[in-house]
Scaffold this motif. Structure first.
Motif, short mmCIF file in Angstrom:
data_model
loop_
_atom_site.label_atom_id
_atom_site.label_comp_id
_atom_site.label_asym_id
_atom_site.label_seq_id
_atom_site.Cartn_x
_atom_site.Cartn_y
_atom_site.Cartn_z
N SER A 3 -8.76 -20.11 -10.55
CA SER A 3 -8.01 -18.85 -10.44
C SER A 3 -7.96 -18.41 -8.99
CB SER A 3 -8.69 -17.73 -11.22
OG SER A 3 -8.95 -18.17 -12.50
N ILE A 4 -6.82 -17.90 -8.62
CA ILE A 4 -6.70 -17.52 -7.20
C ILE A 4 -6.53 -16.02 -7.00
CG2 ILE A 4 -5.90 -19.73 -6.28
CD1 ILE A 4 -3.04 -18.61 -6.64
N ILE A 5 -6.34 -15.30 -8.12
CA ILE A 5 -6.12 -13.85 -7.95
C ILE A 5 -7.44 -13.12 -8.00
CG2 ILE A 5 -5.10 -11.79 -9.00
CD1 ILE A 5 -2.84 -13.57 -9.98
N SER A 6 -7.66 -12.25 -7.02
CA SER A 6 -8.83 -11.38 -7.10
C SER A 6 -8.41 -9.97 -6.73
CB SER A 6 -9.93 -11.87 -6.14
OG SER A 6 -9.48 -11.74 -4.82
N ILE A 7 -9.16 -9.02 -7.21
CA ILE A 7 -8.83 -7.63 -6.93
C ILE A 7 -9.36 -7.27 -5.55
CG2 ILE A 7 -9.15 -5.24 -7.72
CD1 ILE A 7 -7.58 -6.95 -9.72
N LEU A 8 -8.53 -6.61 -4.77
CA LEU A 8 -8.96 -6.26 -3.41
C LEU A 8 -10.17 -5.33 -3.45
CD1 LEU A 8 -5.62 -5.37 -1.56
CD2 LEU A 8 -7.07 -7.36 -1.20
N PRO A 9 -11.14 -5.58 -2.59
CA PRO A 9 -12.25 -4.62 -2.52
C PRO A 9 -11.73 -3.25 -2.11
CG PRO A 9 -12.59 -6.49 -1.03
CD PRO A 9 -11.24 -6.67 -1.64
N ALA A 13 -8.36 -1.97 0.09
CA ALA A 13 -7.28 -1.20 -0.57
C ALA A 13 -7.11 0.15 0.11
CB ALA A 13 -7.61 -1.01 -2.04
N ASN A 14 -8.23 0.76 0.44
CA ASN A 14 -8.16 2.07 1.10
C ASN A 14 -7.53 1.97 2.49
OD1 ASN A 14 -9.13 3.71 -0.90
ND2 ASN A 14 -11.28 3.39 -0.33
N GLN A 15 -7.86 0.88 3.17
CA GLN A 15 -7.27 0.72 4.51
C GLN A 15 -5.76 0.56 4.43
OE1 GLN A 15 -8.57 -2.33 7.18
NE2 GLN A 15 -10.64 -1.49 7.27
N ILE A 16 -5.33 -0.18 3.40
CA ILE A 16 -3.89 -0.37 3.24
C ILE A 16 -3.23 0.97 2.91
CG2 ILE A 16 -2.09 -1.46 1.82
CD1 ILE A 16 -4.10 -3.84 1.50
N ALA A 17 -3.85 1.68 1.95
CA ALA A 17 -3.30 2.99 1.58
C ALA A 17 -3.32 3.93 2.77
CB ALA A 17 -4.10 3.59 0.44
N ALA A 18 -4.36 3.82 3.58
CA ALA A 18 -4.48 4.71 4.73
C ALA A 18 -3.29 4.56 5.66
CB ALA A 18 -5.78 4.42 5.48
N GLY A 19 -2.80 3.32 5.77
CA GLY A 19 -1.67 3.06 6.66
C GLY A 19 -0.46 3.91 6.30
N ALA A 100 -5.87 11.63 0.89
CA ALA A 100 -6.03 11.87 2.31
C ALA A 100 -7.45 11.57 2.79
CB ALA A 100 -5.65 13.30 2.64
N LEU A 101 -8.43 12.18 2.13
CA LEU A 101 -9.79 12.00 2.64
C LEU A 101 -10.24 10.55 2.49
CD1 LEU A 101 -11.56 15.30 1.56
CD2 LEU A 101 -10.60 14.68 3.77
N ALA A 102 -9.87 9.90 1.40
CA ALA A 102 -10.23 8.49 1.22
C ALA A 102 -9.60 7.66 2.34
CB ALA A 102 -9.75 7.99 -0.14
N SER A 103 -8.36 8.00 2.69
CA SER A 103 -7.67 7.25 3.74
C SER A 103 -8.33 7.47 5.10
CB SER A 103 -6.21 7.67 3.82
OG SER A 103 -5.58 7.44 2.60
N ILE A 104 -8.62 8.73 5.38
CA ILE A 104 -9.22 9.03 6.69
C ILE A 104 -10.59 8.35 6.79
CG2 ILE A 104 -10.14 10.88 8.15
CD1 ILE A 104 -7.95 12.72 6.85
N ALA A 105 -11.35 8.44 5.72
CA ALA A 105 -12.69 7.85 5.75
C ALA A 105 -12.64 6.33 5.88
CB ALA A 105 -13.46 8.24 4.49
N ALA A 106 -11.53 5.71 5.49
CA ALA A 106 -11.41 4.25 5.56
C ALA A 106 -11.22 3.78 7.00
CB ALA A 106 -10.25 3.78 4.70
N VAL A 299 8.70 12.88 -3.72
CA VAL A 299 9.58 11.77 -3.39
C VAL A 299 9.18 10.98 -2.14
CG1 VAL A 299 11.63 12.62 -4.57
CG2 VAL A 299 11.17 13.34 -2.23
N HIS A 300 8.23 11.46 -1.40
CA HIS A 300 7.91 10.81 -0.13
C HIS A 300 6.40 10.92 0.10
CE1 HIS A 300 8.06 10.19 4.26
NE2 HIS A 300 9.17 9.53 3.99
N PRO A 301 5.76 9.82 0.53
CA PRO A 301 4.30 9.89 0.64
C PRO A 301 3.82 10.98 1.59
CG PRO A 301 5.11 7.69 1.24
CD PRO A 301 6.30 8.49 0.84
N THR A 302 4.55 11.20 2.68
CA THR A 302 4.05 12.24 3.57
C THR A 302 4.73 13.58 3.29
OG1 THR A 302 5.52 11.41 5.25
CG2 THR A 302 3.21 10.78 5.44
N LYS A 303 5.52 13.60 2.24
CA LYS A 303 5.98 14.84 1.63
C LYS A 303 6.79 15.77 2.53
CE LYS A 303 1.68 15.06 0.61
NZ LYS A 303 0.39 15.70 0.50
N THR A 304 7.64 15.21 3.38
CA THR A 304 8.52 16.14 4.10
C THR A 304 9.91 16.15 3.49
OG1 THR A 304 8.99 14.49 5.74
CG2 THR A 304 7.38 16.15 6.35
#
Ligand code: ADP
Ligand code: MG
Length: 613
Positions: A3-9, A13-19, A100-106, A299-304
């Protein structure tokens, strides 16, 4: 095969979301300050070092968190703001995603201290790359303090992508302004490298705008205010002559949340049309208050960006409220009128071919002056005795006081009269035989010749102005038809009619479509039965134009209704009615042309008459 699929640690995942959420230091400032506001802070202190690259600290005196929440808040999707799906459609907070806080902390080193008011001690937490490094009980102030250091320490690509300190700090200031302008009641302080940049005490909106933008702004602001069943609009526009060459001060807020909207921006531009020099941008601070279930902030992640259910109606209301404000506060009269015995005529009209009046600004106008402006007098005098009533659409009696208010302008400061020269047509009500009525024309002697008014078009203009004014505030009154009006329509027309159904309803049309048959049960009460067919034809024809501007639809529909009303009018040989008609016409800002651009009045100079002989 393996198997080659694994769930991202989680930390990846937080770092990606943080972006997505955190693009630069300014995003951290925004998220932390919004959290402080959601926590009910009355004071928020923001301390920045090196444009946020070294330190971003946000301290608030809000409700704080208990020890358990203090740890939980850094988890992804940890939020206290929504609990069920329905909450998403009734948001009154800025945050709701719990990201937000999860992203900043990442992507940074975070120290947080927090204490609830009733707790004796607070909690201090050190988090790095989403890992809690330490957690301890501490003595600290009520509220919460976040220190964010070494932003993007573990994402070099992001860190290298950051711009110079000047640029990054400008982004911080932009975010800061958007927030403080939405919350004038909160005290905010911003410091950079230990220099206090802004210290904004709790204030009224006007003061907050001036505190942020400088004292000069004060005399440039024109208040707008409109309350309708759909939306409440308040705030300020900047006088047209101060429009900037760059898109500087353009702020929309909905329920105290900043947003960007090209469509509404276009409405503002329309309202300023002809008042600003080309290639300048009108300035505005416009606040919408609306039922949260009628907008979608999701409708938008940064909500403007925000979706409005009734955007077309709001567009029309916005244009109208700005025009009204500019008219009321900023505009000298559109026309100068000269006094003479009998019927005085506009000076400009006597000497020049009629042209569309331009809005002029008055540089001496003091927005703080308390005396009532003339346009107020006009408006209040018309309240219970509207133009349409006077023209026989409802109550028929003419209110003598209105007449006086309009012409004598009692009780208004003289100085203001000089400064804001309004039209003063001196009509002697006794001299009722000064005009000739030859339907549709009304002919008057004037100083230099004759003036001819197209009576039906005058009706059209008055009807349009009245309806437009009414429409922005309330749905238009409709009358139920004894026998429904029926008309066969094509499938294309059916689509067109349906896609504008909410607007048509607001205009007074109650309709059903069954098997290619449009059936109207009620129509705007102003529309006489014999005018319905013409009106529906022209509405369908006009709405079929693909290029019709979304924001112009209300204008188009009301123009069509007004035109049909005008056409169906017979000018009665009744001096009283005619005098009222003319009086009402001259109260319209644009009384030389119909909304469709046809001439309403012409003058025939004596010299032209001489040439006939
Ligand atoms: P969101 O704001 O979308 O809920 P955040 O990640 O920004 O998500 O914050 C998570 C939660 O942490 C919030 O819902 C709130 O309960 C808590 N929180 C964050 N900042 C503060 C603060 N300054 N004061 C009190 N509670 C806070
Ligand atoms: Mg938040």
């Amino acid at each position: 095969m393996k198997s080659i699929i694994s769930i991202l640690p989680d930390h990846i995942a937080n770092q990606i979301a943080a972006g997505e959420v955190i693009q630069r230091p300014a995003s951290v400032v925004k998220e932390l300050v919004e959290n402080a506001i959601d926590a009910g802070a009355s004071k928020v202190y923001i301390r920045i070092k090196d444009a946020g690259k070294t330190l971003i600290q946000v301290i608030d005196d809000g409700k704080g968190m208990n020890a358990q929440d203090a740890e939980q808040c850094f988890l992804r999707h940890a939020t206290s703001k929504i609990h069920k799906t329905d909450d998403l459609f009734n948001l009154s907070t800025k945050g709701f995603r719990g990201e937000a806080l999860a992203s900043i902390a990442a992507i940074a080193h975070v120290t947080m201290q927090t204490r609830e008011e009733e707790a004796e001690t607070g909690t201090q937490l050190l988090v790095e790359g989403n890992k809690v490094i330490s957690k301890e009980e501490v003595v600290c102030d009520k509220g919460t303090s976040f220190e964010v250091k070494n932003l993007f320490y573990n994402v070099p690509a992001r860190r290298n992508f950051l711009k110079s300190n000047d640029v990054e700090f400008r982004h911080i200031r932009d975010e800061f302004e958007r927030i403080v302008l939405a919350h004038p009641d909160i005290h905010f302080t911003l410091s950079h490298n230990e220099n206090e940049i802004l210290n904004l005490r709790s204030a009224l909106l006007r003061k907050r705008i001036i505190d942020v933008n400088g004292d000069r702004q004060n005399e440039r602001l024109v208040p707008i205010s409109e309350e309708t069943s759909i939306v409440k609009i308040t705030g300020y526009v900047i006088k047209p002559e101060f429009s900037k060459k760059t898109r500087g001060d353009q702020f929309f807020f909905v329920n105290n949340r900043f947003f960007k909207d090209a469509y509404f921006n276009n409405a503002v531009n329309k309202a300023f049309d002809g008042l600003t020099q080309s290639r300048t941008f009108p300035g505005y601070f416009i606040y919408f208050e609306i039922d949260p279930s009628k907008i979608d902030v999701n409708v938008h992640p940064t909500k403007t960006e925000i979706k409005f259910e009734e955007d077309k109606n709001i567009y029309a209301i916005l244009i109208s409220s700005i025009r009204q404000a500019l008219g009321k506060y900023n505009i000298a009269p559109t026309l100068d009128f000269e006094r003479e015995q009998g019927f005085d005529l506009p000076y400009e009209m006597l000497n020049q071919p009629a042209k569309e009046p331009q809005i002029k600004t008055n540089p001496h106008f003091n927005p703080f002056a308390t005396s009532q402006s003339r346009s107020d007098t006009f408006r209040s005098s018309g309240k219970n005795n509207t133009a349409l009533n006077k023209l026989g659409y409802g109550e028929n009696k003419t209110d003598e006081q209105d007449w006086k208010n309009f012409y004598n302008l009692d009780g208004i400061e003289e100085q203001q009269q000089e400064e804001q020269q309004e039209m003063t047509i001196d009509v002697d009500t006794q001299q009722s035989d000064q005009f000739i009525i030859r339907s549709p024309y009304l002919i008057f002697p004037s100083k230099t010749g004759l003036m001819v008014i197209h009576g039906k078009r005058a009706f059209e203009r008055i009807t349009y102005d009245e309806m437009m004014n009414e429409f922005i505030k309330n749905p238009i009154a409709s009358q139920t038809l004894l026998f429904p009006y029926e008309k066969e329509i094509s499938s294309g027309e059916e689509v067109i009619w349906k896609s504008h159904s909410s607007l048509l309803k607001r205009l007074g049309f109650e309709s059903e479509i069954k098997k290619g048959m449009l059936s109207l049960n009620a129509v705007p009460s102003i529309l006489q039965e014999e005018a319905i067919n013409d009106c529906i034809d022209s509405i369908l024809e006009n709405l079929s134009f693909a290029e019709i501007d979304k924001g112009d639809i209300a204008h188009v529909l009301i123009s069509n209704i007004a035109a049909s009303v005008g056409k169906s009018k017979v000018i009665p040989a009744n001096n009283e009615v005619v005098r009222n008609l003319i009086e009402m016409l001259f109260q319209c800002e644009q009384h030389t042309y119909t909304p469709g651009g046809k001439s309403i009045l012409k003058t025939i100079a004596l010299t032209e008459i001489n040439q006939l002989f």
